[in-house]
Enzyme design. Structure first.
Site, PDB file in Angstrom:
ATOM      1  N   ASN A 162      55.296  48.475  13.363  1.00 12.47           N
ATOM      2  CA  ASN A 162      55.604  47.370  12.393  1.00 12.47           C
ATOM      3  C   ASN A 162      54.434  46.710  11.719  1.00 12.47           C
ATOM      4  O   ASN A 162      54.130  45.545  12.054  1.00 12.47           O
ATOM      5  CB  ASN A 162      56.841  46.572  12.695  1.00 12.47           C
ATOM      6  N   GLU A 163      53.840  47.387  10.686  1.00 11.25           N
ATOM      7  CA  GLU A 163      52.757  46.945  10.327  1.00 11.25           C
ATOM      8  C   GLU A 163      52.886  45.724   9.350  1.00 11.25           C
ATOM      9  O   GLU A 163      54.218  45.788   8.821  1.00 11.25           O
ATOM     10  CB  GLU A 163      51.935  48.205   9.631  1.00 11.25           C
TER      11      GLU A 163
END
Ligand code: F6R
Length: 656
Positions: A162-163
Site C-alpha cells: 500500500n504505497e
C-alpha cells in the site's frame, strides 16, 4: 513476552511499541505470540488464520517458527495463511516470487496443508485481476477473518504494497510499486529493469480488519519512517500510520529502528531525563547543545540563557550555573573529537607543546607505528568512506591492511566484462581453445544479450573489482600484500535472502587473529540498500565474540572505529573522531575513488541520486566540515568522521 517489552507511551507516540535490543530477540518474541495463539486454538480444536508478510524483516520469525515446529512439536495443522501480496506479473515458480519465498522460509519446513496457504496470484490474466482480488477478500472472510497479521514496513511507509496514496478503505487490488520500493527490490531481480512494476496487495482496510496486527521494523534505515508512522499524523501518504487507529496494533522495533523516536533523539522534550532513566552526561549535553544550536541558528558559544530556557533546557542551566559554562562543555566535547593523527603520533617526532591526540584511548594507544585493519564490506567502501584518513594513516607510518568483505561481483555490468574479455581475445594472450570460448562470449555480449550470471562470469566480475580495489589502494600507498579479499560466502545468495554463517565469521576471525590489529575501522553505515554492511558488522561482532572467548590478548588493546559510507554520515552528536582533510587530500581521495571504474555505470545502486560516488563523498565530507564551522569550530576543507565502539560495548550491541 511481547508485553514485557512494551514501552509506556509518551505524548509523541500514537501507537503501542515494544523495543528490543536486537531483532533476533524481538523475532523470537513475535514467534512465541504466534505459537501461543496456534496452541490455544488447537486446545479449543479451532482453526487459526495468520496474515503473513515477506521481505527481509520476517525471515527470523519464520526461522523461529520452523525451529518450534522441529524441536518443540508446534503443529501448523490447524493454520490457514493469507499473504499480503505478490508481484504482478510473476510466476509462482520464479525464485523471487513471494510464493517461492514463503516455501523457502516457512511452508516447506512445517506441517501446514499447502491448500490452506494463500497468496494473490501473480499469473492471473489482467482481465481477471479484479475478480481474483474480490475472491481473495471473500476467502479471508470465509476463513473467519485474520486472527494475527504480521507486517513489515517499507521505506515509503507502506504496509503490504500500500504505497503512498493508498486510502483507508482500500481492499485487495492491483497497485503500481513506488520507485523506492522497486529500487529496494532491484538487487533481488538483478536490476531495475527486471523488477516488476506492479503487485497485487491486500488493502489498508483488509489489514486493519485483522484482530491483532504486529508491525516489525529492524535497523536504522527504517528509523525515520517508523517515527513518521508512530508520531506523525494518520494519513494515506504513510499507510503504516493507519495502525494508530487499530485497537490491537503493536510496533515491534529493535533499538536501531526506534532511534529516531522523540524519546530517543531528543529525550528532554519528553520530560526530566532522570525519570526516563537517563542522565545529563557529557554526551547527552553535547547532543542537546547541538540540537539547540541548530534550532536557534547560532554557534555553540553564542547560545544564551534565554535560548536554553525558551527551548525547555532549563535543567542544563541549573546543573552548570549558566549558558556560558554549559556551552563550554559542549564546545570542548566537540573540539576534542578533531585530530589530524588518527593513529596517534610518532613519539620520536613529537615536540613539547604538540596538541594531545585525544580520541585514542585503548591500552594500545601509545604503540607506534600501529597495525591497522580497515574492513571494507564492498571493494570500494574503504576509499569512498575514509579514503582521506586511510592515506593519512599510511603517510604517518602505520602498517595499514585492508580487508574486503564481499566480492562485489553483482555490481559489475556485463559491458565492463566485455571490454576486458575483448582485450584478452585480441591481445594474443589466450590460447586457441580459450579464444573460441572468449569469442563466443564477447559476441553474445556485443549483441546485447543478457548473459546468465554463471559462476565463471561472476568470478571474472569479482576479479574486475579486485583489481579496481588494488589500484585504489595503490593510490593510497597500500601494497597488494596488505590487501585481503575475503570473498565472504554469504554474498552468494540473492540480496534479500542473505544470512551469514560460521564460515563468514571464521574468515574474519582468522584474519583478526593473524593481524592482531591495534586499530580496526569497519563500516557502520547500516543504511546500505541491501544490508551487506549490516551483515558484515554482525560478522565482525561474532568474530570479536570468538576472540573474547579465546581471551585473545590483542582484543583488550584494540580500538574499533566505525565509519559511514556514501549514503550519509554520522550525526555530529555521535562523532567521536573527526579527521580534517586538506584540499590536496580531498583530490587524492577522489583519484582513489576513480579507480572503481565499473561503479560509474551502475545506476541501480545510485538510485535517484545521480551523483557519482566521488561526488557524494566530497559533498558529504564538505557538509560535515561546514557543520563544524557553523557550530563555531575551525573551518576545514572536509572532514571524515568516526564513531568509537569499545569492544565490550560492541559485543553487547545488538543495534545492527
Ligand atoms: C512484504 C510486504 C512489504 C514488506 C516491506 C519491508 O510482503 O508486503 O510491505 O514488509 O517492504 O520489506 P523488508 O522487510 O524487506 O525491509
Amino acid at each position: 513476552m511481547l508485553s514485557s517489552h512494551l514501552i509506556p507511551r509518551s505524548r509523541y507516540e500514537q501507537a503501542a511499541i515494544a523495543v528490543y535490543s536486537g531483532s533476533l530477540d524481538a523475532s523470537r518474541a513475535v514467534a512465541a505470540e504466534i505459537a501461543t495463539l496456534i496452541r490455544q486454538r488447537q486446545a479449543e480444536q479451532k482453526p487459526v488464520v495468520l496474515g503473513l508478510a515477506t521481505g527481509s524483516t520476517p525471515v527470523s520469525v519464520y526461522a523461529e517458527l520452523v525451529r518450534l515446529h522441529r524441536e518443540e512439536g508446534l503443529s501448523f495443522a490447524n493454520v490457514t495463511t493469507f499473504n499480503l501480496d505478490e508481484y504482478y506479473p510473476l510466476a509462482p515458480e520464479h525464485a523471487q516470487s513471494y510464493r517461492a519465498f514463503m516455501r523457502r522460509h516457512l511452508f516447506d519446513h512445517i506441517d501446514i496443508d499447502p491448500k490452506r496457504t494463500h497468496l494473490p496470484s501473480g499469473t492471473v490474466a489482467k482481465a481477471e485481476v479484479d475478480a481474483h482480488c474480490a475472491a481473495y477478500e471473500a476467502a479471508i472472510r470465509a476463513a473467519g477473518g485474520i486472527d494475527f497479521q504480521l507486517l513489515g514496513i517499507g521505506r515509503t511507509g507502506h504496509i503490504g504494497f500500500n504505497e503512498p496514496g493508498s486510502p483507508r478503505h482500500s481492499l485487495t487490488r492491483l497497485v503500481t510499486l513506488d520507485p523506492l520500493t522497486r529500487r529496494d527490490a532491484a538487487g533481488d531481480f538483478g536490476g531495475n529493469d527486471a523488477t516488476p512494476r506492479h503487485a497485487l496487495t491486500m488493502g489498508v482496510r483488509s489489514i486493519l480488519d485483522a484482530r491483532r496486527v504486529v508491525l516489525m521494523a529492524w535497523g536504522q534505515h527504517k528509523a525515520e519512517i517508523v517515527r513518521t508512522a508512530i508520531e506523525g499524523e494518520v494519513n494515506s501518504q504513510v499507510s503504516a500510520s493507519f495502525l494508530q487507529e487499530h485497537p490491537a496494533a503493536l510496533f515491534v522495533l529493535d533499538t536501531a529502528a526506534a532511534d529516531a523516536l522523540t524519546r530517543n533523539r531528543t529525550p528532554w522534550l519528553i520530560g526530566a531525563l532522570e525519570e526516563q532513566g537517563l542522565t545529563w552526561d557529557n554526551r547527552m549535553i553535547r547532543r542537546a547543545i547541538l540540537w539547540l544550536s541548530q534550532l536557534r541558528g547560532k554557534p555553540i558559544l553564542k547560545l544564551t540563557d534565554d535560548d536554553y530556557n525558551e527551548a525547555g533546557l532549563q535543567d542544563l542551566i541549573h546543573l552548570h550555573g549558566s549558558a556560558y559554562e554549559t556551552n563550554l562543555i559542549g564546545f570542548y566535547e566537540l573540539q576534542h573529537t578533531i585530530t589530524g593523527w588518527p593513529g596517534g603520533r610518532d613519539p620520536k617526532k613529537s615536540k613539547p607543546g604538540d596538541a594531545p591526540v585525544r580520541p585514542l584511548r585503548g591500552t594500545g594507544a601509545s604503540v607506534f607505528p600501529k597495525r591497522i585493519l580497515i574492513l571494507s564490506p564492498h571493494p570500494d567502501d574503504d576509499v569512498i568512506a575514509m579514503g582521506g584518513t586511510l592515506c593519512r594513516l599510511v603517510d604517518q607510518g602505520h602498517e595499514v591492511h585492508i580487508a574486503y568483505g564481499v566480492s562485489g561481483a553483482s555490481a559489475v555490468s556485463d559491458e565492463a566484462v566485455w571490454r576486458l574479455l575483448a582485450f584478452v581475445r585480441d591481445s594474443g594472450l589466450a590460447d586457441s581453445a580459450q579464444s573460441t570460448h572468449l569469442t563466443s562470449l564477447t559476441s553474445q555480449l556485443s549483441h546485447g544479450a543478457t548473459l546468465t550470471q554463471t559462476p565463471e562470469l561472476l568470478r571474472w566480475k569479482a576479479l574486475v573489482r579486485r583489481h579496481e580495489a588494488t589500484a585504489a589502494a595503490r593510490v593510497c600507498g597500500v601494497p597488494e600484500t596488505r590487501l585481503h579479499f575475503l570473498n565472504l560466502p554469504f554474498y552468494n545468495a540473492a540480496p534479500r535472502s542473505r544470512a551469514y554463517g560460521p564460515t563468514d565469521v571464521s574468515l574474519v576471525g582468522n584474519l583478526l587473529a593473524q593481524l592482531q590489529p591495534h586499530l580496526i575501522y569497519a563500516a557502520g553505515d547500516l543504511n546500505d540498500p541491501h544490508g551487506t554492511h549490516r551483515l558484515c558488522l554482525r560478522i565482525l561482532r561474532d568474530a570479536f565474540a570468538l576472540a573474547a572467548t579465546a581471551r585473545a590478548p590483542w582484543l583488550a588493546a584494540a580500538e574499533l572505529w566505525l565509519y559511514r559510507g556514501a549514503w550519509n554520515d554520522w550525526p555530529v552528536d555521535e562523532i567521536d573522531l573527526a579527521v580534517p582533510l586538506s584540499p590536496r587530500e580531498v583530490l587524492r581521495r577522489r583519484r582513489a575513488i576513480f579507480r572503481h571504474e565499473t561503479q560509474k555505470d551502475q545506476a541501480l545502486f545510485l538510485g535517484e541520486d545521480r551523483r557519482e560516488f566521488w561526488q557524494r563523498t566530497e559533498d558529504r565530507s564538505r557538509r560535515l566540515a561546514e557543520a563544524y564551522n557553523t557550530l563555531g569550530l575551525a573551518e576545514y576543507e572536509a572532514i571524515e568522521a568516526f564513531k568509537r565502539y569499545a569492544p565490550e560495548d560492541f559485543l553487547r550491541s545488538a543495534a545492527f
